[in-house]
Design an enzyme around this catalytic site. Structure first.
Site, short mmCIF file in Angstrom:
data_model
loop_
_atom_site.label_atom_id
_atom_site.label_comp_id
_atom_site.label_asym_id
_atom_site.label_seq_id
_atom_site.Cartn_x
_atom_site.Cartn_y
_atom_site.Cartn_z
N SER A 137 0.95 -1.18 -0.05
CA SER A 137 -0.05 0.17 -0.01
C SER A 137 0.96 1.13 -0.04
O SER A 137 2.17 1.24 0.34
CB SER A 137 -0.87 0.22 1.17
OG SER A 137 -1.55 1.46 1.34
N TYR A 150 -1.54 0.25 10.85
CA TYR A 150 -1.93 -0.27 9.39
C TYR A 150 -0.78 0.16 8.54
O TYR A 150 -0.23 -0.57 8.01
CB TYR A 150 -3.11 0.43 8.91
CG TYR A 150 -3.43 0.11 7.60
CD1 TYR A 150 -3.53 -1.02 7.17
CD2 TYR A 150 -3.31 0.76 6.30
CE1 TYR A 150 -3.71 -1.71 5.75
CE2 TYR A 150 -3.38 0.51 5.06
CZ TYR A 150 -3.51 -0.85 4.89
OH TYR A 150 -3.76 -1.34 3.46
P1 NDP Z 1 -11.46 -5.77 0.81
O1 NDP Z 1 -11.99 -5.40 2.23
O2 NDP Z 1 -12.45 -5.34 -0.45
O3 NDP Z 1 -10.88 -6.97 0.66
C1 NDP Z 1 -10.16 -7.57 1.80
C2 NDP Z 1 -10.19 -9.06 1.36
O4 NDP Z 1 -8.96 -9.81 2.32
C3 NDP Z 1 -11.50 -10.08 1.46
O5 NDP Z 1 -11.37 -10.76 0.55
C4 NDP Z 1 -11.22 -10.72 2.65
O6 NDP Z 1 -11.91 -11.90 2.81
C5 NDP Z 1 -9.83 -11.01 3.11
N1 NDP Z 1 -9.34 -11.08 4.42
C6 NDP Z 1 -9.35 -9.97 5.16
N2 NDP Z 1 -9.12 -10.47 6.54
C7 NDP Z 1 -8.76 -11.91 6.16
C8 NDP Z 1 -8.45 -13.01 7.18
N3 NDP Z 1 -8.11 -12.87 8.48
N4 NDP Z 1 -8.17 -14.23 6.57
C9 NDP Z 1 -8.38 -14.35 5.19
N5 NDP Z 1 -8.84 -13.31 4.30
C10 NDP Z 1 -8.70 -12.16 5.02
O7 NDP Z 1 -10.35 -4.82 0.64
P2 NDP Z 1 -9.28 -4.39 -0.67
O8 NDP Z 1 -9.55 -5.59 -1.79
O9 NDP Z 1 -9.08 -2.96 -0.96
O10 NDP Z 1 -8.10 -5.07 0.11
C11 NDP Z 1 -7.14 -5.99 -0.71
C12 NDP Z 1 -5.56 -5.62 -0.16
O11 NDP Z 1 -5.43 -4.32 -0.70
C13 NDP Z 1 -5.32 -5.46 1.42
O12 NDP Z 1 -4.14 -6.00 1.56
C14 NDP Z 1 -5.21 -3.91 1.54
O13 NDP Z 1 -4.46 -3.63 2.72
C15 NDP Z 1 -4.55 -3.47 0.25
N6 NDP Z 1 -4.88 -2.11 -0.26
C16 NDP Z 1 -6.10 -1.59 -0.37
C17 NDP Z 1 -6.12 -0.28 -0.78
C18 NDP Z 1 -7.47 0.52 -0.86
O14 NDP Z 1 -7.57 1.63 -1.01
N7 NDP Z 1 -8.46 -0.33 -1.10
C19 NDP Z 1 -4.91 0.55 -1.08
C20 NDP Z 1 -3.91 -0.34 -0.96
C21 NDP Z 1 -3.67 -1.55 -0.48
P3 NDP Z 1 -12.97 -12.58 3.85
O15 NDP Z 1 -13.49 -11.46 4.61
O16 NDP Z 1 -13.72 -13.25 3.06
O17 NDP Z 1 -11.88 -13.50 4.54
C1 8X3 Z 2 -4.99 1.51 1.67
C2 8X3 Z 2 -4.81 3.21 1.22
O1 8X3 Z 2 -4.39 5.53 2.18
O2 8X3 Z 2 -6.40 4.07 3.21
O3 8X3 Z 2 -3.98 0.94 2.02
O4 8X3 Z 2 -3.94 3.53 3.71
S1 8X3 Z 2 -4.88 4.16 2.63
#
Ligand code: NDP
Ligand code: 8X3
Length: 250
Positions: A137, A150
């Site tokens: 991220s 985070y």
């Molecule tokens: P979502 O919340 O849409 O997806 C998160 C995914 O992670 C879900 O499929 C969830 O599945 C899974 N997950 C969460 N906790 C667990 C756990 N304990 N065990 C197994 N699976 C888990 O978020 P994003 O798609 O945005 O996030 C995906 C990645 O991208 C993350 O690592 C996030 O930090 C990163 N990211 C996101 C950004 C954003 O702005 N959205 C920006 C930068 C990075 P389930 O609940 O079914 O287990």
């Molecule tokens: C997700 C992007 O800016 O919310 O990793 O941390 S931010």
């Protein structure tokens, strides 16, 4: 035909990546905790590629190793690992941060990523090939107000990505990280514990990245010739300059 294991495939970036990989004919091992969503994905994507689902919490060490260790023969060699599962929990100053939120972020985003990687890497070493994509991220490159733990978890992902590149270099395994800025997924709904109104405000007033944008980039990364490794990539929506500067007047 290649096989990819995607963690966090039930939502957002992981789910879109599953669809994108299917378009490229990549067989899928889809992981997450929400069994129903995994089943829906399996039904839909099985029309295009072979799909196997694994329902586990990445914090559950034993389940992680057992599930990946006991994959059916046709899914047992993994070419691509997308370490994507993760979330932010809360957005509080360090002095009032919630201990359960801290545990969740460090246990899922850091330790969970390590467990899954440790379960998959021996397969890649014995194949003498593989590709690990770590989803970091911008929070792993900068620290922003109230992002404390985070940001620490994503700085750890950045460090683990670099460490994997060094340690796995001699095995010919590709390792790279993608560090998105603001992507409109369920991320903020989780961060704000179901306060959907507050979650919406994060993405209001500008054109945020969509999960398909990141999936498209991941597909680009994994379809480069094998001698090309995209090692570290930061991706912002055009309106974003860094973690704190977002132009909402465009
Ligand atoms: P979502 O919340 O849409 O997806 C998160 C995914 O992670 C879900 O499929 C969830 O599945 C899974 N997950 C969460 N906790 C667990 C756990 N304990 N065990 C197994 N699976 C888990 O978020 P994003 O798609 O945005 O996030 C995906 C990645 O991208 C993350 O690592 C996030 O930090 C990163 N990211 C996101 C950004 C954003 O702005 N959205 C920006 C930068 C990075 P389930 O609940 O079914 O287990
Ligand atoms: C997700 C992007 O800016 O919310 O990793 O941390 S931010």
């Amino acid at each position: 035909m290649k096989t990819a294991l995607i963690t966090g495939a039930t939502s957002g970036i992981g789910k879109s990546t599953a669809y994108e990989f299917a378009k490229h004919g990549i067989n899928l091992i889809l992981c997450g905790r929400r069994q129903e969503r995994l089943e829906e994905l399996q039904t839909e994507l099985s029309e295009t590629v072979k799909v196997h689902t694994l329902c586990f919490d990445v914090r559950d060490k034993e389940r992680v190793f057992k599930s990946i260790g006991e994959l059916p023969q046709e899914f047992s060699s993994i070419d691509i690992l997308v370490n994507n599962a993760g979330n932010a929990h809360g957005l509080d100053p360090i002095q009032t941060g919630n201990l359960d939120d801290w545990d969740a972020m460090l246990d899922i985003n850091v330790k969970g990523l390590l467990y899954v990687s440790k379960a998959v890497i021996p397969k890649m070493i014995s194949q003498k090939s593989g590709h690990i994509i770590n989803i970091g991220s911008i929070a792993g490159k900068e620290v922003y107000p109230n992002g404390n733990v985070y940001c620490a978890s994503k700085h750890a992902v950045d460090a683990i990505n670099k460490a994997m590149q060094i340690d796995l270099n001699k095995y010919g395994i590709r390792v790279g990280a993608i560090h998105p800025g603001l992507v409109e997924t369920e991320f903020s709904n989780v961060r704000f514990k179901g306060d959907d109104k507050r979650a919406d405000t994060v993405y209001n007033g500008f054109d945020p990245l969509q999960s398909e944008d990141i999936a498209d980039i991941i597909a680009f990364v994994v379809t480069r010739p094998y001698h090309v490794n995209i090692a570290d990539l930061v991706v912002f929506p055009t309106a974003q300059a860094n973690s704190t500067i977002v132009n909402k007047s465009l």
